[in-house]
Design a protein around this motif. Structure first.
Motif, PDB file in Angstrom:
ATOM      1  N   TYR A 176      15.083 130.112 118.120  1.00 33.06           N
ATOM      2  CA  TYR A 176      13.870 129.885 118.900  1.00 33.06           C
ATOM      3  C   TYR A 176      12.776 129.451 117.925  1.00 33.06           C
ATOM      4  N   VAL A 177      12.041 128.407 118.270  1.00 40.95           N
ATOM      5  CA  VAL A 177      10.992 127.888 117.398  1.00 40.95           C
ATOM      6  C   VAL A 177       9.633 128.133 118.047  1.00 40.95           C
ATOM      7  N   TYR A 178       8.760 128.863 117.343  1.00 37.31           N
ATOM      8  CA  TYR A 178       7.400 129.109 117.830  1.00 37.31           C
ATOM      9  C   TYR A 178       6.416 128.523 116.825  1.00 37.31           C
ATOM     10  N   ASN A 179       5.660 127.523 117.256  1.00 30.66           N
ATOM     11  CA  ASN A 179       4.705 126.874 116.369  1.00 30.66           C
ATOM     12  C   ASN A 179       3.487 127.767 116.157  1.00 30.66           C
ATOM     13  N   VAL A 180       3.135 127.997 114.893  1.00 32.02           N
ATOM     14  CA  VAL A 180       1.978 128.823 114.548  1.00 32.02           C
ATOM     15  C   VAL A 180       0.742 127.949 114.405  1.00 32.02           C
ATOM     16  N   VAL A 181       0.820 126.991 113.494  1.00 38.22           N
ATOM     17  CA  VAL A 181      -0.284 126.063 113.294  1.00 38.22           C
ATOM     18  C   VAL A 181       0.231 124.859 112.518  1.00 38.22           C
ATOM     19  N   GLY A 182      -0.128 123.661 112.980  1.00 34.07           N
ATOM     20  CA  GLY A 182       0.265 122.454 112.270  1.00 34.07           C
ATOM     21  C   GLY A 182       1.764 122.384 112.015  1.00 34.07           C
ATOM     22  N   PRO A 183       2.167 122.212 110.747  1.00 36.91           N
ATOM     23  CA  PRO A 183       3.595 122.091 110.435  1.00 36.91           C
ATOM     24  C   PRO A 183       4.316 123.429 110.266  1.00 36.91           C
ATOM     25  N   LEU A 184       3.596 124.553 110.420  1.00 35.19           N
ATOM     26  CA  LEU A 184       4.186 125.875 110.178  1.00 35.19           C
ATOM     27  C   LEU A 184       4.637 126.517 111.490  1.00 35.19           C
ATOM     28  N   SER A 185       5.894 126.955 111.513  1.00 36.86           N
ATOM     29  CA  SER A 185       6.465 127.643 112.677  1.00 36.86           C
ATOM     30  C   SER A 185       7.166 128.914 112.226  1.00 36.86           C
ATOM     31  N   ILE A 186       7.403 129.808 113.191  1.00 37.68           N
ATOM     32  CA  ILE A 186       8.255 130.974 112.980  1.00 37.68           C
ATOM     33  C   ILE A 186       9.533 130.759 113.767  1.00 37.68           C
ATOM     34  N   ARG A 187      10.668 131.022 113.127  1.00 40.54           N
ATOM     35  CA  ARG A 187      11.962 130.732 113.746  1.00 40.54           C
ATOM     36  C   ARG A 187      12.871 131.963 113.685  1.00 40.54           C
ATOM     37  N   PRO A 188      12.885 132.792 114.719  1.00 45.06           N
ATOM     38  CA  PRO A 188      13.885 133.855 114.794  1.00 45.06           C
ATOM     39  C   PRO A 188      15.225 133.297 115.291  1.00 45.06           C
ATOM     40  N   GLU A 189      16.319 133.876 114.809  1.00 48.56           N
ATOM     41  CA  GLU A 189      17.661 133.474 115.226  1.00 48.56           C
ATOM     42  C   GLU A 189      18.477 134.710 115.567  1.00 48.56           C
ATOM     43  N   LEU A 190      19.472 134.546 116.394  1.00 48.45           N
ATOM     44  CA  LEU A 190      20.428 135.600 116.710  1.00 48.45           C
ATOM     45  C   LEU A 190      21.818 135.032 116.476  1.00 48.45           C
ATOM     46  N   LEU A 191      22.516 135.553 115.444  1.00 49.36           N
ATOM     47  CA  LEU A 191      23.753 134.941 114.987  1.00 49.36           C
ATOM     48  C   LEU A 191      24.894 135.956 114.919  1.00 49.36           C
ATOM     49  N   TYR A 192      26.077 135.481 115.284  1.00 51.93           N
ATOM     50  CA  TYR A 192      27.322 136.193 114.983  1.00 51.93           C
ATOM     51  C   TYR A 192      27.874 135.590 113.698  1.00 51.93           C
ATOM     52  N   SER A 193      28.158 136.422 112.704  1.00 49.43           N
ATOM     53  CA  SER A 193      28.549 135.901 111.393  1.00 49.43           C
ATOM     54  C   SER A 193      29.703 136.710 110.824  1.00 49.43           C
ATOM     55  N   VAL A 194      30.735 136.013 110.356  1.00 54.29           N
ATOM     56  CA  VAL A 194      31.886 136.654 109.697  1.00 54.29           C
ATOM     57  C   VAL A 194      31.702 136.491 108.193  1.00 54.29           C
ATOM     58  N   GLN A 195      31.656 137.612 107.471  1.00 56.48           N
ATOM     59  CA  GLN A 195      31.387 137.610 106.033  1.00 56.48           C
ATOM     60  C   GLN A 195      32.459 138.444 105.325  1.00 56.48           C
ATOM     61  N   GLY A 196      32.200 138.803 104.061  1.00 52.14           N
ATOM     62  CA  GLY A 196      33.164 139.613 103.335  1.00 52.14           C
ATOM     63  C   GLY A 196      33.522 139.003 102.006  1.00 52.14           C
ATOM     64  N   SER A 197      34.787 139.211 101.584  1.00 55.37           N
ATOM     65  CA  SER A 197      35.202 138.736 100.272  1.00 55.37           C
ATOM     66  C   SER A 197      36.708 138.848 100.136  1.00 55.37           C
ATOM     67  N   GLU A 198      37.237 138.154  99.133  1.00 53.44           N
ATOM     68  CA  GLU A 198      38.625 138.343  98.726  1.00 53.44           C
ATOM     69  C   GLU A 198      38.628 139.181  97.450  1.00 53.44           C
ATOM     70  N   PHE A 199      39.409 140.271  97.452  1.00 49.56           N
ATOM     71  CA  PHE A 199      39.502 141.170  96.311  1.00 49.56           C
ATOM     72  C   PHE A 199      40.860 141.016  95.642  1.00 49.56           C
ATOM     73  N   LYS A 200      40.844 140.915  94.307  1.00 46.43           N
ATOM     74  CA  LYS A 200      42.085 140.805  93.553  1.00 46.43           C
ATOM     75  C   LYS A 200      42.059 141.770  92.370  1.00 46.43           C
ATOM     76  N   GLN A 201      43.168 142.491  92.196  1.00 52.44           N
ATOM     77  CA  GLN A 201      43.367 143.313  91.016  1.00 52.44           C
ATOM     78  C   GLN A 201      44.868 143.399  90.766  1.00 52.44           C
ATOM     79  N   GLY A 202      45.262 144.162  89.748  1.00 50.82           N
ATOM     80  CA  GLY A 202      46.670 144.199  89.390  1.00 50.82           C
ATOM     81  C   GLY A 202      47.586 144.669  90.499  1.00 50.82           C
TER      82      GLY A 202
END
Length: 212
Positions: free
Chosen positions: A54-80
């Motif tokens: 969602y984009v909400y203009n504050v003034v001139g070229p400046l806006s506030i942009r909240p987002e709602l996201l589903y995100s898959v994150q994490g890592s690959e782990f390696k050891q012996g």
């Protein structure tokens, strides 16, 4: 009459969307868990994210942009003895300041995350041939299960990125999310040597904004 009502409702929704400046986005994550006292090698793994903004203009070229996201994150782990992936599924809420410079947008701000699920998938060594030096792994077992109790349910990050406007509301962008929260949660063991894990995510995405 019903057709007229549906037509008016559709027009109202279209006007609301135009005024609200909402949009949809989705793209690729390159995610890793980084930090201190990690006795394993961690590698980036590819995943994805998708959601609304969602984009909400504050003034001139400046806006506030909240987002709602589903995100898959994490890592690959390696050891012996093990080679496995940790997949963390989050609902993230970035709240960004957006500075528009012609068709280029500079974005930065905080992000709040809520962990939905955490899962480990991979292999571990279950047997060795001790007649060799060093011992040679001879058999492997699968690792697969929920490990949400090993991670904090909340995450706090700082985000920064660029976004470029293309034709007809289409945008492309890139972003880096640097986690500030230690997301490792060891309920049974607590010591100075426990791993301190933080989310690091590089994102590339496409977005489509409704309205102008």
């Amino acid at each position: 009459m019903k057709k007229l009502l549906f037509t008016l409702l559709g027009a109202l929704l279209a006007c609301s969307a135009a005024q609200a400046q909402i949009g949809i986005k989705g793209g690729v994550n390159a995610a890793v868990l980084d930090g201190q006292d990690i006795n394993q090698k961690t590698d980036y793994q590819l995943s994805y994210h998708a959601g609304l903004f969602y984009v909400y203009n504050v003034v001139g070229p400046l806006s506030i942009r909240p987002e709602l996201l589903y995100s898959v994150q994490g890592s690959e782990f390696k050891q012996g003895k093990a080679d496995y992936e940790t997949k963390l599924q989050y609902v993230n809420l970035p709240i960004l300041f957006d500075l528009k410079l012609s068709k280029l947008h500079l974005q930065a701000g905080p992000q709040f995350g809520l962990l939905l699920t955490a899962k480990e998938v991979g292999t571990v060594v279950t047997g060795y041939d001790f007649s060799t030096s060093p011992p040679t792994p001879t058999s492997y077992g699968n690792v697969s299960g929920q490990v949400k109790d090993k991670y904090n349910s909340k995450d706090f990050s700082l985000c920064a990125g660029l976004e470029l406007e293309l034709a007809a509301g289409l945008r492309i962008g890139g972003r880096f999310n640097a986690g500030l929260t230690d997301i490792a949660d060891y309920k049974d063991i607590s010591s100075a040597n426990d791993a301190r894990l933080k989310n690091r995510v590089i994102q590339a995405y496409a977005a489509f904004q409704l309205g102008k």
